[in-house]
Scaffold this active site. Structure first.
Site, PDB file in Angstrom:
ATOM      1  N   ASN A   1       6.957  -8.641 -18.158  1.00  0.00           N
ATOM      2  CA  ASN A   1       7.300  -8.716 -16.728  1.00  0.00           C
ATOM      3  C   ASN A   1       7.278 -10.172 -16.276  1.00  0.00           C
ATOM      4  OD1 ASN A   1       7.067  -5.968 -16.944  1.00  0.00           O
ATOM      5  ND2 ASN A   1       5.051  -5.874 -15.967  1.00  0.00           N
ATOM      6  N   ASP A   2       6.185 -10.840 -16.605  1.00  0.00           N
ATOM      7  CA  ASP A   2       6.087 -12.241 -16.208  1.00  0.00           C
ATOM      8  C   ASP A   2       6.955 -13.121 -17.081  1.00  0.00           C
ATOM      9  OD1 ASP A   2       4.480 -12.556 -13.913  1.00  0.00           O
ATOM     10  OD2 ASP A   2       2.758 -11.855 -15.069  1.00  0.00           O
TER      11      ASP A   2
ATOM     12  N   ARG B   1       9.928 -11.761  -9.683  1.00  0.00           N
ATOM     13  CA  ARG B   1       9.996 -10.349 -10.063  1.00  0.00           C
ATOM     14  C   ARG B   1       9.921  -9.407  -8.870  1.00  0.00           C
ATOM     15  NH1 ARG B   1       4.285  -9.732 -13.381  1.00  0.00           N
ATOM     16  NH2 ARG B   1       4.179  -7.582 -12.671  1.00  0.00           N
TER      17      ARG B   1
ATOM     18  N   CYS C   1       3.198  -5.240 -23.383  1.00  0.00           N
ATOM     19  CA  CYS C   1       2.713  -4.336 -22.348  1.00  0.00           C
ATOM     20  C   CYS C   1       3.461  -4.505 -21.024  1.00  0.00           C
ATOM     21  CB  CYS C   1       1.210  -4.507 -22.137  1.00  0.00           C
ATOM     22  SG  CYS C   1       0.711  -6.196 -21.876  1.00  0.00           S
TER      23      CYS C   1
ATOM     24  N   GLU D   1       3.115 -14.652 -21.792  1.00  0.00           N
ATOM     25  CA  GLU D   1       3.933 -14.369 -20.609  1.00  0.00           C
ATOM     26  C   GLU D   1       4.428 -15.638 -19.928  1.00  0.00           C
ATOM     27  OE1 GLU D   1       1.682 -11.774 -18.050  1.00  0.00           O
ATOM     28  OE2 GLU D   1      -0.176 -12.866 -18.339  1.00  0.00           O
TER      29      GLU D   1
ATOM     30  N   ARG E   1      -7.819  -6.439 -19.979  1.00  0.00           N
ATOM     31  CA  ARG E   1      -7.337  -7.763 -19.612  1.00  0.00           C
ATOM     32  C   ARG E   1      -8.340  -8.383 -18.649  1.00  0.00           C
ATOM     33  NH1 ARG E   1      -1.650  -8.427 -16.822  1.00  0.00           N
ATOM     34  NH2 ARG E   1      -2.642  -7.388 -15.072  1.00  0.00           N
TER      35      ARG E   1
ATOM     36  N   HIS F   1       0.805  -1.215   0.000  1.00  0.00           N
ATOM     37  CA  HIS F   1       0.000   0.000   0.000  1.00  0.00           C
ATOM     38  C   HIS F   1       0.837   1.263   0.000  1.00  0.00           C
ATOM     39  CE1 HIS F   1      -3.945  -1.938   1.452  1.00  0.00           C
ATOM     40  NE2 HIS F   1      -3.834  -1.887   0.156  1.00  0.00           N
TER      41      HIS F   1
ATOM     42  N   ARG G   1      -5.478  -3.081 -16.307  1.00  0.00           N
ATOM     43  CA  ARG G   1      -5.332  -4.122 -15.277  1.00  0.00           C
ATOM     44  C   ARG G   1      -6.606  -4.134 -14.441  1.00  0.00           C
ATOM     45  NH1 ARG G   1       0.387  -2.413 -15.095  1.00  0.00           N
ATOM     46  NH2 ARG G   1       1.665  -4.257 -15.413  1.00  0.00           N
TER      47      ARG G   1
HETATM   48  C1  PEP Z   1       3.377  -8.569 -17.564  1.00  0.00           C
HETATM   49  O1  PEP Z   1       3.430  -9.622 -16.945  1.00  0.00           O
HETATM   50  O2  PEP Z   1       4.302  -8.132 -18.273  1.00  0.00           O
HETATM   51  C2  PEP Z   1       2.169  -7.736 -17.503  1.00  0.00           C
HETATM   52  C3  PEP Z   1       2.025  -6.704 -18.282  1.00  0.00           C
HETATM   53  O3  PEP Z   1       1.235  -8.050 -16.577  1.00  0.00           O
HETATM   54  P1  PEP Z   1       1.380  -7.782 -14.997  1.00  0.00           P
HETATM   55  O4  PEP Z   1       2.585  -6.918 -14.785  1.00  0.00           O
HETATM   56  O5  PEP Z   1       0.119  -7.139 -14.588  1.00  0.00           O
HETATM   57  O6  PEP Z   1       1.555  -9.169 -14.483  1.00  0.00           O
HETATM   58 MG    MG Z   2       1.647 -10.532 -16.151  1.00  0.00          MG
END
Ligand code: PEP
Ligand code: MG
Length: 756
Positions: free
Chosen positions: A627-628, A638, A675, A604, A505, A362, A469
């Protein structure tokens, strides 16, 4: 053994100076192991020799004087090998080096273990004995365990200039502590350390006769804390959006009769004094939360503890001591909670550093909403030793510099100023399209989640939403939002972006994102019930969400793109599409005039990279969630600061995967976007554009810089760079090469500053 170990470590850490700590350590170890000598050698500040820092058994006058070069003696050998050396007769060993004046000639057996922190040898802990004695395996293991526990403390102490080898603390150490980025930006100021105001664990249990008095005390404390929280809400009501303010409302709810307050009162009615009752209830609640695997729920445990401490402070009549704050205050705490923010007037707060937490906490969410840099999970920062010290906080990289050098401060001041000027220039690009110098068009869209994102995105000239998101609106409720509630949020965004495309999404919970009202307890949540796996198992949740998306798009020109997270097989895509069709038919039957949405797959999971061609055939578009994808390709969490260094988006394996996905989409003539955070980095954007990604979706903050860089470059040049990058072997090599290329092309100002 364990008790002895704990006792020695506790004694060691109870000293405020390392020099005193090591003295008590050698004494305690000597007694515990029943040896003639225990000594500790520490690496000097020039890293050229190990110096005797404390001893019990050798000549104490040699402390600070006797030293062994790195390649000298058995101590040097322990350091070089980074492993224990256990000898019955040390003098027979070829590396034995006699230190005159220490009196060690009398000793035969030797056991030395290295003190290692984050791969770096900081010193050597040694025990010696006169009579020939081979230290046994359990003794060796004991010393190794002890050294491992000491390492962090030694490293912390040295980092803050508390050297056991010299009396004067260093003036400037410019030490960098790594955490994770919580909120972007750079700031420096004076550390203000916030402590939990009272110690719950120290409260004894006590039976009382006068229950009425205890109940009255409790009431007074409850009332006072409620008032404090209301004041916090009032203080932040101007500067924080509603959604973030709701966090404090949750605090008030926790104090409700049917939550904490009722439970504590019941304990008092059973005869426990108010403080004891409070301790019991809070610890029970907290441990229930702490047992949960889910990070979001664990954060709620921290909120309960924070409330408990506030109540205890009133019961014990302790008030916050601090009333005067420096102008640029960096709020530092072992676990900074939202309520602690209220201890500092907003205009004095310039940055936040928390030893615990992640970008999901938070406090990080609040910091982003307030536009203040934050570093979370700075686990190695010795929080309690930094009070009143100068800290430089880099929220872009998740770095905290303790006592930054004048040079670093000057550099940062320059960076802050450059960022300000550059940002001003960039606003002029708001309405121009993103086209390379040789005419290649790229679409820059935004990732949206928090309530403040919408205005920020429009201000920066985003041409569409590449990732909505949707779990964020789900998180701020205490039950699943209804179709109408979802529809209204989605519609607001679609209207704001009309006639541009909006990519929604479907709910992506699990992993590090969870809902308080839908707990998922798993050993390994990132490999567990996540994203599409949850929603396919719960079509009732999925269908309501898709219906809300479709209805939100009714009558609009903008294309609705529905994107499925965590797809790991074509079968999941088919199942998702079939439910989307069902929702479409239902909505049409209800008489709402809706367009068929496009359906895309988030790539991902590594499996989706290898099945990208098949997925592209059956989907309308692919979008990489880098990211994933990075965390799964490299098997690096991560959110874990300990492994943050090897979470590398420029890892050749990740780059190759990204290129393969683009190729698969091109072969099927489908749109290909990305993304993840990588798209918002200048290096990432150039490489992705070269690969043929036509949509780069990013955090709105990064959009203007990416637009600037793409407009300055030719795609042919970018493709030449990519061809070279694809032959490289490490992320470091790629990064160095790309930095050089972009700098040579005159684009250096867009690159994040490099630290030495
Ligand atoms: C990702 O995984 O790159 C992504 C955009 O989704 P999130 O960061 O919400 O998992
Ligand atoms: Mg993701």
């Amino acid at each position: 053994m364990l008790t002895t170990l704990r006792h020695i470590v506790m004694q060691f850490t109870s000293h405020s100076h390392l020099a005193d700590g090591v003295k008590s350590l050698v004494r305690d170890v000597k007694t515990a192991m029943d040896t003639d000598v225990c000594s500790i050698y520490l690496l000097n500040s020039e890293h050229t020799a190990y110096v005797l820092a404390a001893t019990d058994g050798l000549n104490p006058d040699e402390v600070g004087h006797a030293e062994l070069a790195l390649e000298q003696g058995l101590v040097g050998l322990v350091g070089r090998r980074a492993e224990p050396i256990n000898l019955e007769n040390a003098r027979e060993h070829p590396d034995y080096h006699f230190l005159p004046d220490t009196g060690e000639e009398a000793f035969h057996s030797f056991l030395g273990v290295p003190i290692i922190h984050q791969r770096r040898v900081l010193g050597v802990l040694v025990v010696q004995q006169t009579a020939q004695r081979k230290f046994d395996e359990s003794e060796e293991a004991f010393l190794v365990t002890l050294a491992a526990q000491l390492a962090t403390v030694v490293s912390h102490a040295e980092a803050v200039g508390d050297s056991a080898l010299s009396d004067d603390a260093h003036d400037q150490v410019d030490t960098c502590f790594m955490g994770v980025p919580g909120s972007p930006g750079i700031a420096f100021g004076t550390a203000v350390v916030v402590h939990p105001v009272a110690n719950l664990e120290a409260v004894p249990e006590r039976e009382v006769d006068n229950i009425v008095v205890e109940l009255a005390l409790l009431e007074r404390a409850l009332h006072a804390v409620r008032e404090d929280i209301k004041n916090i809400i009032e203080e932040f009501s101007e500067s924080l959006p509603k959604q973030e303010l709701a966090l404090f409302d949750a605090y008030l709810h926790m104090l409700d009769e049917n939550a904490l307050a009722g439970d504590i009162r019941r304990e008092v009615q059973h005869g426990q004094w108010a403080q004891g009752a409070l301790k019991k209830v809070i610890i029970e609640h907290v441990s229930r939360f702490e047992l949960m695997e889910d990070p979001y729920l664990r954060e709620r445990g921290a909120d309960v503890r924070d409330l408990g401490l506030r109540l205890l402070a009133y019961l014990q009549d302790i008030r916050e001591k601090k009333t005067v704050f420096p102008k640029n205050a960096v709020l530092v705490g072992e676990d900074v909670t939202p309520a602690m923010l209220a201890n500092i007037p907003a205009e004095r707060l310039c940055a936040i550093v928390s030893g615990q937490g992640s970008s999901n906490s938070h406090v990080a969410i609040l910091a982003r909403a307030m536009g203040i840099p934050a570093v979370m999970g700075a686990v190695d920062l010795p929080t309690y030793d930094v009070e009143d010290e100068l800290l430089l906080v880099d929220g872009h990289y998740g770095e905290v510099f303790f006592r930054p050098s004048e040079q670093r401060i000057a550099m940062s001041e320059e960076l802050i100023e450059q960022e300000r000027i550059f940002d001003e220039e960039l606003t002029e690009l708001r309405d121009v399209p993103t086209i390379t110098r040789d005419g290649w068009r790229v679409l820059l869209w935004v990732n949206i989640g928090l309530s403040g994102d919408l205005t920020r995105s429009l201000d920066r000239g985003a041409e569409g939403i590449g990732l909505f998101r949707t779990e964020i609106p789900f998180m701020s409720k205490d039950r699943f939002p209804t179709e109408a509630e979802q529809l209204s949020i989605y519609r607001e965004h679609m209207l704001a972006f009309e006639p541009n495309p909006v990519t929604m999404r479907t709910l992506d919970i699990g992993g590090d994102k969870s809902l308080s009202y839908f707990p998922i307890n798993e050993e390994n949540p990132f490999l567990g019930w996540r994203g599409i796996r949850v929603t396919l198992d719960h079509p009732e949740i999925f269908l309501v969400q898709v219906r809300a998306m479709l209805k939100a798009n009714a009558g609009l020109e903008g294309v609705l793109r529905i994107m499925l997270p965590m797809i790991s097989s074509p079968a999941e895509l088919r199942a998702g599409k079939s439910l989307i069709n069902q929702a479409f038919n239902e909505v049409t039957e209800e008489g709402v005039d809706v367009k068929k949405p496009q359906v895309g797959v988030m790539v991902e999971v590594p499996a989706a990279v290898y099945q990208a061609r098949q997925l592209a055939k059956e989907a309308d578009f692919l979008a990489v969630g880098s990211n994933d994808l990075t965390q799964y390709m490299l098997a690096v969490d991560r959110n874990n600061p300990r492994v943050a260094q090897i979470y590398q988006e420029l890892h050749p394996a990740v780059i190759t995967a990204l290129r393969e996905v683009a190729r698969a989409a091109h072969s099927e003539e489908k749109g290909i976007g990305i993304c993840g955070e990588f798209a918002g980095t200048p290096v990432g954007a150039v490489l992705l554009m070269a690969m043929g990604y036509n949509v780069l979706s990013m955090n709105a903050t990064h959009l203007p810089k990416v637009k600037w860089v793409i407009r300055q470059i030719k795609r042919t040049d970018a493709r030449r760079m990519l061809a070279k990058v694809l032959r490289m072997q490490s992320a470091e090599e790629v990064s160095e090469f790309m930095y050089q290329q972009l700098t040579d092309a005159g684009l250096g100002r867009v690159l994040p500053h490099h630290h030495d």
